[in-house]
Design an enzyme around this catalytic site. Structure first.
Site, PDB file in Angstrom:
ATOM      1  N   TYR A  63      -3.673   9.416  -1.810  1.00  0.00           N
ATOM      2  CA  TYR A  63      -3.843   8.052  -1.330  1.00  0.00           C
ATOM      3  C   TYR A  63      -3.439   7.943   0.146  1.00  0.00           C
ATOM      4  CZ  TYR A  63      -3.979   2.980  -1.431  1.00  0.00           C
ATOM      5  OH  TYR A  63      -4.284   1.672  -1.183  1.00  0.00           O
TER       6      TYR A  63
ATOM      7  N   ARG B 220      -2.724   5.331   2.150  1.00  0.00           N
ATOM      8  CA  ARG B 220      -1.829   4.282   2.659  1.00  0.00           C
ATOM      9  C   ARG B 220      -0.427   4.563   2.148  1.00  0.00           C
ATOM     10  NH1 ARG B 220      -6.513   1.185   1.221  1.00  0.00           N
ATOM     11  NH2 ARG B 220      -7.636   0.547   3.110  1.00  0.00           N
TER      12      ARG B 220
ATOM     13  N   GLU C 102     -11.881  -0.461  -7.601  1.00  0.00           N
ATOM     14  CA  GLU C 102     -12.300  -1.276  -6.469  1.00  0.00           C
ATOM     15  C   GLU C 102     -13.689  -0.931  -5.956  1.00  0.00           C
ATOM     16  OE1 GLU C 102      -9.325  -2.327  -3.351  1.00  0.00           O
ATOM     17  OE2 GLU C 102      -8.023  -1.048  -4.532  1.00  0.00           O
TER      18      GLU C 102
ATOM     19  N   HIS D  77       4.157   6.379  -2.706  1.00  0.00           N
ATOM     20  CA  HIS D  77       3.181   7.456  -2.857  1.00  0.00           C
ATOM     21  C   HIS D  77       3.629   8.674  -2.066  1.00  0.00           C
ATOM     22  CE1 HIS D  77       0.854   4.046  -4.183  1.00  0.00           C
ATOM     23  NE2 HIS D  77       0.995   3.499  -2.995  1.00  0.00           N
TER      24      HIS D  77
ATOM     25  N   ASP E 181      -6.407   0.274  -6.120  1.00  0.00           N
ATOM     26  CA  ASP E 181      -5.526   1.139  -5.342  1.00  0.00           C
ATOM     27  C   ASP E 181      -4.053   0.847  -5.635  1.00  0.00           C
ATOM     28  OD1 ASP E 181      -7.688   2.353  -4.206  1.00  0.00           O
ATOM     29  OD2 ASP E 181      -7.595   1.274  -2.314  1.00  0.00           O
TER      30      ASP E 181
ATOM     31  N   ASP F  87      -1.168  -0.104  -4.415  1.00  0.00           N
ATOM     32  CA  ASP F  87      -0.354  -0.755  -3.382  1.00  0.00           C
ATOM     33  C   ASP F  87      -0.310  -2.252  -3.673  1.00  0.00           C
ATOM     34  OD1 ASP F  87      -2.893  -1.644  -2.664  1.00  0.00           O
ATOM     35  OD2 ASP F  87      -3.025  -0.370  -0.892  1.00  0.00           O
TER      36      ASP F  87
ATOM     37  N   GLU G  71      -1.858  -4.749  -2.305  1.00  0.00           N
ATOM     38  CA  GLU G  71      -3.178  -5.367  -2.359  1.00  0.00           C
ATOM     39  C   GLU G  71      -3.866  -5.038  -3.670  1.00  0.00           C
ATOM     40  OE1 GLU G  71      -5.009  -8.190  -0.179  1.00  0.00           O
ATOM     41  OE2 GLU G  71      -3.348  -6.999   0.602  1.00  0.00           O
TER      42      GLU G  71
END
Length: 771
Positions: free
Chosen positions: A307, A309, A9, A353, A82, A84, A86
């Site tokens: 990570y 989140r 990203e 995570h 990432d 997740d 998204e």
């Protein structure tokens, strides 16, 4: 030989990973999403199963072109955004919009950006998880339907440019509802007694009256069986106590332990960074992202934390072994528990995570201090200390409770002494020091008669609930299941940017516009504005992620009722711009109902018989007692509470100072008003910059409630400024002070000398220090 392409990203992440993988790989950054729903239309086909119309983002055309070119040449493509929902959606969009058909495509994920984790992910690739993609699509389309279909109704009825949101509007309602609670709050009077006692052993100690005639007494906002409700009752009890003998009836001693808190989840990190460091949620997540992506240490790239989140408190066995080894090396043996600590997970968490922790526990905050920016270092220190402390020994304390009888009363004194600091040697949660109940008490025996050196009788009033801070709002959102930790920063930023709330002394107050919009939306869309409904929707999105519900089924279930509510709102929602919203107040001039209207400068009251009658008035000039309309009470915004005693003497007459609420907000004045008219002046701490004036700059408010700054020598000195003088001399000219200009995007300090024009941007933390 063709290289494999790795797409991440961010450029920082790309740089780090590129060094780990070597010459056989090329790492490029997509800079987030490359496709999204169009900005100029709904972009969702309501007639054909909510099919989204994704388009390439105009700002990413150059990046898309480069990615297409490299993907065409590559032997295989690894997608590494990432880990997740998204990130999974970004992978899918890259597959759809960048990677040629037939090309080998792999999905790789890593919880930490370390050489070991990255290489392990490349060696064990997977595929894009379409359940995660569908969950993200469902959320994106839900938010688009709510935002793009309700907002135009608000433009038509209230004001152009405002918006509604599936989650942001519920968060706004929580803030507005809290304001209603505060405004409706009726303070209850209660009296307390505290004695200062002396026994056969030193030191003196304090104890409070906790029971009378066997019934527990009210000490604060919590309910109790008995309340000393007025001065007369307090006087009677005081008389009885003064005639009584005070004797120790019970001495209880016991050992207590306090275990360390677990490592951070996203929301807990946001809350603690707000309380301990004063960071906004947005700032915390930006800094955490940088720590996750990493820095170079001695020429090698290193991701510093896992990570950021996550809603899981799980920690890998490898990380637990490493931190226990570190504790054993750096601390005495007593600080390392015999067994590792493992936290029991809560239900209904995604657990994708680990908890947030340092990737290398040996990288202490001191080691990284010179390698990180100041705020990065502060956040890293918080994460590192919390993680290391989570595997340390418990704090041990001795608690002593003394019970003292006198007449029909029971006094209690608690002492808490730390016998072993344990994990608190390294880390203590913000605010937890205040919760410890007292100091060491003298060694006294049951039956001992005490000397009363002082008996304080005090009048108190219950307090209304506190307005939300960023930390308490995040906590409330999490507890109510509203949104996800990764969305909290955007939620808070949106309601501020739309002028629905303002931040005053670190707490959120709804604006008039926020109160009006919340009232209209709650009436027209009761389900959408309900916290339980919103939480259930989060649960249904989780079902999509787990594959037990299709995203189209979820949207179909939602849209049926929503479309009906939308049609009703277009027809029945009051048009405040044109007709106004009728209130229970009558026009002073003609007797017709007054209505709330939206004008150029916000909301105001107008006669419903306009233009025949042109009577109008400011809402803030009303008293809450003038109306029974909750929304109007919320806009008036005056809290019905007793003056708060500050236990400080008035400098003019010696009576107590109290905090009161007036037309322009809170102020401090003498309790002996009207005999004494002293009002405390809030000083900025800067001398008046005008000429030879020896006055001080004070905070003042205009008739419209806007803060400005003036001289304490007014009217002799006419210095006045909308912007706050900082007291910092201009470096470019002889001007005695710079001024602070606060905007939504940045804060600047500038010189008001027209010939100088000096200006500099101030970082958020630096700006806060000047307040």
């Amino acid at each position: 030989m063709a290289k494999s392409l790795v797409i991440v990203e961010s450029p920082a992440k790309a740089k780090t990973i590129n060094k780990y993988l070597g010459k056989d790989f090329k790492v490029l950054a997509s800079m987030g999403h490359i496709r999204d729903l169009p900005t100029n239309k709904l972009g969702v086909d309501l007639e054909h199963d909510f099919e989204p119309d994704y388009t390439a983002m105009a700002s990413k055309r150059k990046i898309i072109s480069e990615l297409k070119s490299e993907a065409k040449k590559a032997e295989s493509v690894y997608l590494a955004p990432d880990p997740d929902r998204e990130g999974e959606a970004i992978c899918w969009h890259l597959q759809q919009g960048v990677i040629p058909e037939g090309k080998q495509v792999f999905r790789v994920m890593f919880n930490e950006i370390t050489k070991k984790a990255v290489q392990a992910a490349i060696d064990n690739p997977g595929a894009v998880n379409m359940h995660l993609v569908d969950a993200q699509q469902a959320r994106r389309i839900l938010d688009r339907l709510v935002g793009y279909l309700i907002s135009p109704v608000l433009w038509k009825k209230v004001k152009r440019g405002i918006s509604a949101g599936r989650v942001q509007s519920v968060a706004l309602r929580m803030i507005v509802d809290r304001e209603y609670e505060i405004l409706a709050f009726d303070p209850v009077e209660f009296w307390t007694f505290v004695g200062l006692f002396e026994g056969s052993s030193k030191p003196e100690f304090k104890a409070k009256l906790v029971k009378w005639q066997g019934e527990t007494l009210k000490q604060g906002n919590k309910d109790a069986k008995r309340n000393i409700a007025n001065a007369e009752q307090a006087d009677e009890i005081e008389k009885a106590l003064k005639a009584a003998q005070f004797a120790i009836s019970s001495v209880k001693r016991k050992a207590k332990k306090q275990n360390p808190p677990p490592p951070f989840t996203t929301s807990k990190l946001q809350q603690e960074a707000s309380r301990a460091l004063g960071f906004t949620v947005k700032k915390t997540m930006m800094l955490a992202q940088k720590l996750y992506e990493g820095i170079e240490i001695d020429g090698d790239p290193v991701g510093l934390i896992t990570y950021m989140r996550t809603d899981s408190m799980r920690v890998s066995e490898e990380a637990i072994n490493q931190v226990r080894e570190y504790i054993g090396e750096q601390f005495d043996d007593t600080y390392l528990p015999a067994e590792a600590r493992r936290v029991k997970q809560k239900k209904n968490i995604q657990d994708g995570h680990e908890a947030i922790r340092p990737t290398h526990v040996e990288f202490s905050p001191e080691y990284l201090a010179k390698r990180l920016e100041k705020d990065e270092a502060r956040l890293y220190t918080l994460i590192w200390k919390r993680f290391v402390a989570s595997q340390m020994a418990a704090k041990e304390m001795d608690e002593t409770v003394l019970e003292i009888t006198a007449a029909d009363g029971l006094f209690e004194a608690k002492g808490l002494v730390t016998t072993f600091a344990g994990f608190t040697t390294l880390y203590t949660e913000a605010g937890s020091e205040k919760s410890e109940s007292g100091n060491d008490l003298p060694k006294l025996e049951e039956g001992e008669i005490l000397k009363v050196n002082e008996l304080e009788k005090k009048q108190n009033h219950t307090k209304p609930p506190s307005r939300y801070t960023e930390a308490s709002l995040v906590k409330a959102l999490e507890e109510n299941g509203i949104g996800r930790p990764s969305t909290y920063a955007a939620i808070i930023a949106t309601i501020q940017n739309r002028d629905y709330v303002e931040k005053r002394e670190g707490r959120f107050l709804p604006s008039d516009l926020g109160v009006v919009v919340t009232s209209l939306l709650t009436t027209s869309f009761p389900d959408l504005m309900d916290t339980h409904y919103t939480a259930r929707m989060e649960g249904r999105l989780d079902e999509v992620e787990h594959g037990s519900l299709t995203w189209k089924h979820l949207l179909s279930d939602f849209y049926g009722g929503f479309a009906e509510r939308l049609k009703e709102a277009e027809e029945k929602m009051p048009n405040i711009k044109r007709d106004g919203l009728e209130t229970d107040l009558k026009c002073d001039e003609c007797g017709n109902p007054m209505v709330i209207k939206t004008g150029r400068y916000g909301q105001f009251l107008s006669c419903s018989n306009y233009p025949t009658c042109t009577a109008a008035k400011r809402i803030k000039d009303l008293s809450p007692d003038d109306t029974e309309m909750p929304m109007l009470k919320g806009m008036i915004g005056k809290v019905n509470e007793a003056p708060e005693a500050l236990n400080k003497p008035c400098p003019d007459c010696g009576h107590d100072l109290v905090r009161r609420n007036g037309r322009y907000g809170e102020f401090i004045a003498c309790s002996n008003y009207p005999d004494c008219r002293y009002i405390h002046k809030e000083l900025v701490g800067v001398k008046c910059p005008k000429g030879k004036c020896d006055g001080d700059v004070q905070v003042r408010k205009s008739k419209k409630g806007k803060v400005f700054y003036g001289c304490t020598k007014y009217p002799k000195c006419d210095f006045v400024s909308w912007d706050k003088p900082t007291g910092e001399k201009c470096p470019n000219c002889p001007a005695p002070t710079l001024y602070e200009k606060v905007r939504k995007k940045e804060t600047t300090h500038y010189c008001n000398n027209s010939e100088c024009k000096f200006s500099k941007v101030i970082e958020p933390e630096e700006a806060a220090a000047t307040v």
